[in-house]
Write an enzyme that holds these catalytic residues in place. Structure first.
Site, short mmCIF file in Angstrom:
data_model
loop_
_atom_site.label_atom_id
_atom_site.label_comp_id
_atom_site.label_asym_id
_atom_site.label_seq_id
_atom_site.Cartn_x
_atom_site.Cartn_y
_atom_site.Cartn_z
CG LEU A 1 -1.74 -1.27 1.45
CD1 LEU A 1 -2.61 -1.12 2.69
CD2 LEU A 1 -2.59 -1.58 0.22
NE ARG B 1 0.51 10.74 9.70
CZ ARG B 1 0.15 9.52 10.10
NH1 ARG B 1 0.18 9.22 11.39
NH2 ARG B 1 -0.22 8.59 9.24
C1 UD1 Z 1 -1.63 1.98 9.73
C2 UD1 Z 1 -2.60 1.07 10.46
C3 UD1 Z 1 -2.17 0.99 11.91
C4 UD1 Z 1 -0.75 0.44 12.00
C5 UD1 Z 1 0.19 1.30 11.16
C6 UD1 Z 1 1.54 0.61 11.07
C7 UD1 Z 1 -4.78 1.31 9.40
C8 UD1 Z 1 -6.13 1.93 9.49
N1 UD1 Z 1 -3.93 1.61 10.37
O1 UD1 Z 1 -1.73 3.27 10.31
O2 UD1 Z 1 -3.06 0.12 12.64
O3 UD1 Z 1 -0.33 0.45 13.35
O4 UD1 Z 1 -0.29 1.45 9.81
O5 UD1 Z 1 2.50 1.41 10.44
O6 UD1 Z 1 -4.54 0.56 8.49
N2 UD1 Z 1 -2.34 4.08 2.26
C9 UD1 Z 1 -2.92 3.98 1.01
N3 UD1 Z 1 -4.15 4.52 0.82
C10 UD1 Z 1 -4.84 5.15 1.81
C11 UD1 Z 1 -4.22 5.26 3.08
C12 UD1 Z 1 -2.98 4.71 3.27
O7 UD1 Z 1 -2.34 3.41 0.09
O8 UD1 Z 1 -5.96 5.59 1.55
C13 UD1 Z 1 -0.99 3.50 2.45
C14 UD1 Z 1 0.05 4.55 2.80
O9 UD1 Z 1 0.70 5.01 1.63
C15 UD1 Z 1 1.00 3.79 3.71
C16 UD1 Z 1 0.13 2.70 4.31
O10 UD1 Z 1 -1.04 2.61 3.52
O11 UD1 Z 1 2.07 3.22 3.01
C17 UD1 Z 1 -0.25 3.02 5.75
O12 UD1 Z 1 -0.96 4.24 5.76
P1 UD1 Z 1 -0.77 5.29 6.94
O13 UD1 Z 1 -1.66 6.43 6.67
O14 UD1 Z 1 0.64 5.54 7.17
O15 UD1 Z 1 -1.39 4.46 8.15
P2 UD1 Z 1 -1.07 4.61 9.69
O16 UD1 Z 1 -1.82 5.76 10.23
O17 UD1 Z 1 0.39 4.59 9.92
CA CA Z 2 2.19 4.61 8.63
#
Ligand code: UD1
Ligand code: CA
Length: 455
Positions: A8, A15
């Protein structure tokens, strides 16, 4: 069982406060997403799908020529929504490994353990967790009294009690494709961020009476997620420690690992010694038994065996075996040094070939030049390669001896074994074996000091 991976990487990374996607920020010289892809493929998975969002071309550039599938998430509606976008890429696989693109410290071993656990327990979904001292920001693993997973709660949705849980969600999962995608269809977004959380499918799967496992790892660094620049710097530090360790185990002496910065993809041969305050970046390859540093900065350069580089800047250059560089030399792009070349202090070399055994020992600029073998360039010599419009070439054939402080006004060719007198400005080609002198003959004004006193 066919297993593929989905990474993903569509999130904006708000941030980070950046104009570019979070996952292409570099850790030890390599984009985060590339570290993750490497770990996944080293774990033995060769079908990889990246979920990308805005500026996806920047991500695709990184993997140009590599076999990677892409799914596009046009709007960032959460991690659950992101995985859903990859459904057509994985629908025929049995199992999918899901990882985030922002965990650059991930290593294959940890993924293999997660996959093994998932297979051995025949779970429908397995989440990788760990216990850390500062869980702030991560989703927390909420367990039932039995120890079974109850659900995962995000920081922003957690009660004060849940915030005191130290077991966190890594954001990495093994999922049975059919069941996981059925659960994704049922996701809602009624949470603090109004997003479709991937984490919620675990509860859905569990409530269907299907097996959900938590695999607790002690490899805390591996799942370190980067959301801001402070975390980026921490990951950088850990990655560099790992790289230095790997090199030392392979026979490289690093005098002070704390002040030595070597990018992930750099290769260094056995018995090479790296002195403190040295930075080696990009695709550099250093041979065996070299002495590099102190205070040297190399990027994307090739260095042979038994080379000495002291206090110098080396950029996109090629240095043959047994060369001796510095202190205080500047090799710029296209500098190619053959075997046993000496480039001394305050010498700049750009886009030039220097033949074997040739020496440019002091205070010179050599640009757009071709030096044969065993050429000696006297102190203070300059190739005048630029006329304000165009760059011109200087050729010094084998055995040429350039007197100190010579200006070589290009285009110009100095024939084999020819010599130039010190202080000459050479504007015409010099025939082989001859001496070229260009300077006024020395005059003496008698009694000069006494005359000066009288005025
Ligand atoms: C997420 C998890 C959290 C975990 C953490 C670990 C969820 C809801 N939460 O939180 O439980 O502890 O990762 O690092 O999953 N991304 C997409 N599309 C989106 C949103 C995110 O592709 O719409 C991708 C981002 O690019 C990233 C990853 O998913 O690589 C994680 O997204 P991020 O927003 O960093 O999630 P966290 O808040 O860190
Ligand atoms: Ca993250």
């Amino acid at each position: 069982m066919v297993c593929s991976a989905v990474i993903l990487a569509a999130g904006k990374g708000v941030r980070m406060r950046s104009h570019i996607p979070k996952v292409i920020h570099r850790v030890a010289g390599v984009p985060m997403i590339k570290h993750v892809v490497n770990a996944v493929s080293q774990a033995g998975i060769d079908k990889i799908t990246l979920v990308v969002g805005q500026q996806s071309e920047l991500i695709k550039d990184i993997f140009a020529g590599q076999e990677i599938n892409y799914a596009v998430q046009a709007e960032q509606l959460g991690t659950g929504h992101a995985l859903l976008q990859a459904s057509s890429q994985v629908e025929h696989d049995d199992m999918v490994l899901v990882v985030a693109g922002d965990t650059p410290l991930l290593q294959a071993k940890t993924l293999q353990q997660l996959i093994a656990h998932h297979r051995n327990t025949q779970a429908v979904a397995t989440v990788l967790s760990t216990i850390i001292d500062e869980p702030y920001g991560y989703g927390r693993i909420v367990r039932e009294e039995s120890g079974q997973l109850a659900r995962i709660v995000e920081e922003k949705d957690a009660s004060p009690e849940e915030k005191r849980i130290f077991e966190i969600n890594s954001g990495m999962y093994c999922l049975q494709v059919k069941e996981a995608f059925a659960a994704l269809q049922k996701l809602g977004a009624s949470n603090a961020q109004g997003e479709y959380y991937l984490t919620d499918i675990l509860e859905i799967i569990k409530n269907n009476g299907q097996k959900v496992e938590v695999f607790l790892t002690e490899a805390r660094d591996d799942i370190y997620g980067i959301n801001n620049r402070e975390q980026l710097a921490r990951a950088e530090k850990i990655m560099r420690q790992r790289k230095n360790f790997e090199l030392m185990m392979a026979g490289v002496t690093i005098i002070d690992p704390e002040t030595t910065f070597i990018d992930s993809e750099v290769k260094i041969g056995m018995d090479t010694i790296i002195y403190p305050f040295t930075i080696i970046e990009g695709q550099s390859i250093i041979g065996e038994s070299c002495l590099i540093g102190p205070s040297s900065y190399l990027n994307d350069s090739l260095v042979g065996d038994h080379v000495i580089i002291e206090n110098s800047r080396i950029k996109e250059a090629e240095i043959g075996d047994e060369c001796n560089i510095g202190p205080f030399a500047y090799l710029r792009p296209g500098a190619v040094l053959h075997r046993g070349v000496k480039v001394g202090d305050f010498v700049e070399i750009k886009k030039s070939i220097i033949g074997s055994g040739s020496k440019v020992p002091h205070l010179s600029y050599v640009g757009d030049a071709e030096l044969g073998n065993d050429v000696n360039v006297g102190a203070g010599t300059i190739t005048c390669n630029y006329d304000g419009k165009n760059k011109w070439i200087t050729i010094l054939e084998d055995g040429v001896f350039i007197g100190s402080n010579t200006n070589l006004v290009a285009p110009v060719r100095i024939g084999k074994n020819a010599v130039t007198g010190a202080g000459s400005t050479i504007t015409r080609d010099v025939p082989a074996d001859s001496l070229a002198v260009e300077r006024a003959s020395q005059k003496h004004i008698e009694d000069y000091s006494r005359k000066k006193e009288r005025t």
